[in-house]
Design an enzyme around this catalytic site. Structure first.
Site, PDB file in Angstrom:
ATOM      1  N   ASP A 231       5.311  12.351   3.014  1.00 42.59           N
ATOM      2  CA  ASP A 231       5.107  11.589   1.787  1.00 42.59           C
ATOM      3  C   ASP A 231       6.312  11.835   0.882  1.00 42.59           C
ATOM      4  O   ASP A 231       6.416  12.896   0.252  1.00 42.59           O
ATOM      5  CB  ASP A 231       3.825  12.032   1.079  1.00 42.59           C
ATOM      6  CG  ASP A 231       2.550  11.619   1.820  1.00 42.59           C
ATOM      7  OD1 ASP A 231       2.607  11.455   3.054  1.00 42.59           O
ATOM      8  OD2 ASP A 231       1.507  11.483   1.163  1.00 42.59           O
TER       9      ASP A 231
ATOM     10  N   LYS B 183       2.621   4.435  -1.585  1.00 45.39           N
ATOM     11  CA  LYS B 183       1.623   5.322  -2.169  1.00 45.39           C
ATOM     12  C   LYS B 183       1.753   5.278  -3.688  1.00 45.39           C
ATOM     13  O   LYS B 183       2.855   5.193  -4.220  1.00 45.39           O
ATOM     14  CB  LYS B 183       1.840   6.742  -1.633  1.00 45.39           C
ATOM     15  CG  LYS B 183       0.961   7.831  -2.233  1.00 45.39           C
ATOM     16  CD  LYS B 183       1.295   9.173  -1.575  1.00 45.39           C
ATOM     17  CE  LYS B 183       0.617  10.332  -2.285  1.00 45.39           C
ATOM     18  NZ  LYS B 183       0.954  11.630  -1.647  1.00 45.39           N
TER      19      LYS B 183
ATOM     20  N   LYS C 177      -1.549   3.787   0.259  1.00 45.79           N
ATOM     21  CA  LYS C 177      -2.258   5.031  -0.035  1.00 45.79           C
ATOM     22  C   LYS C 177      -2.461   5.155  -1.537  1.00 45.79           C
ATOM     23  O   LYS C 177      -1.505   5.087  -2.310  1.00 45.79           O
ATOM     24  CB  LYS C 177      -1.486   6.240   0.497  1.00 45.79           C
ATOM     25  CG  LYS C 177      -2.160   7.585   0.194  1.00 45.79           C
ATOM     26  CD  LYS C 177      -1.413   8.729   0.851  1.00 45.79           C
ATOM     27  CE  LYS C 177      -1.963  10.093   0.426  1.00 45.79           C
ATOM     28  NZ  LYS C 177      -1.250  11.215   1.074  1.00 45.79           N
TER      29      LYS C 177
END
Length: 216
Positions: free
Chosen positions: A91, A153, A182
């Site tokens: 991430d 995300k 996400k």
């Protein structure tokens, strides 16, 4: 319902004061609950990899966290080290300063370097939507998509805002069905988790996995 939720959850422990024993406990819980992944600080990837071995739970860590301000070579080295230590998902934080300055090519190249550097591992790009306008969210999504990232995300959980339904809707509309979205930041109960899934998220970053999944 519980199985659907578990399959979408990245059970997360990124507090700066998190201890190795807490990471090990998080991993045991993740295996018990059969969530999609755990997400831990880079320093704890090896601890988590041992705890999750053979469980089927993915291991995520963060890159350029939480500011996105590391130079590209450092992000690539950090990502490669994480993969060598057992991480299967990364991430990474968007280079927000470059992005705000309109240096889109540098931002896209930064993301692409990490994607290519980890040779097919899942890369999620944290946009930190609390700093962005709707038009900027669209632009950031398209840059991440063009660079070959697998997910966009919402948030680090350390910025000015967490996951917001309207941002998730916009992100899904922008990237279409072929890319992951996400939602992360402030998802603490089942109602919030379901709202994010209904808005278009297919992963949820949360430190409240047990509460969400075992809620009556």
């Amino acid at each position: 319902m519980r199985r659907r939720l578990a399959a979408a959850i990245d059970s997360t422990l990124l507090r700066p004061e998190a201890r190795p024993d807490e990471v090990a406990a998080l991993c045991r819980e993740a295996v018990e609950l059969q969530v999609a992944a755990v997400c831990v600080q880079p320093v704890y990837v090896e601890v988590a990899a041992k705890a999750l071995a053979g469980s089927g739970v993915e291991l995520a860590t963060v890159v350029g966290f939480p500011l996105g301000a590391n130079v590209t070579a450092v992000k690539v080295a950090e990502a490669r080290h994480a993969v060598a230590s057992g991480a299967t998902e990364l991430d990474m934080v968007l280079a927000l300063g470059w992005f705000k300055a309109g240096e889109d090519r540098r931002v896209e190249d930064d993301i692409r370097a990490v994607v290519e550097g980890v040779e097919g591992r899942t890369v999620k790009v944290i946009l930190e939507t609390g700093y962005l306008s709707p038009d900027e969210i669209r632009r950031a999504c398209l840059l991440a998509q063009a660079a070959g990232a697998h997910f966009v995300k919402t948030s680090t959980g350390f910025g000015p805002a967490g996951a917001r339904v309207e941002d998730v809707v916009l992100m899904r509309e922008t990237v279409g069905p072929e890319m992951g979205v996400k939602a992360a930041g402030g998802i603490r109960d089942r109602a919030a988790a379901l709202r994010m899934l209904e808005a278009g998220a297919n992963r949820l970053g949360t430190s409240s996995a047990r509460a969400i999944l075992l809620e009556g």
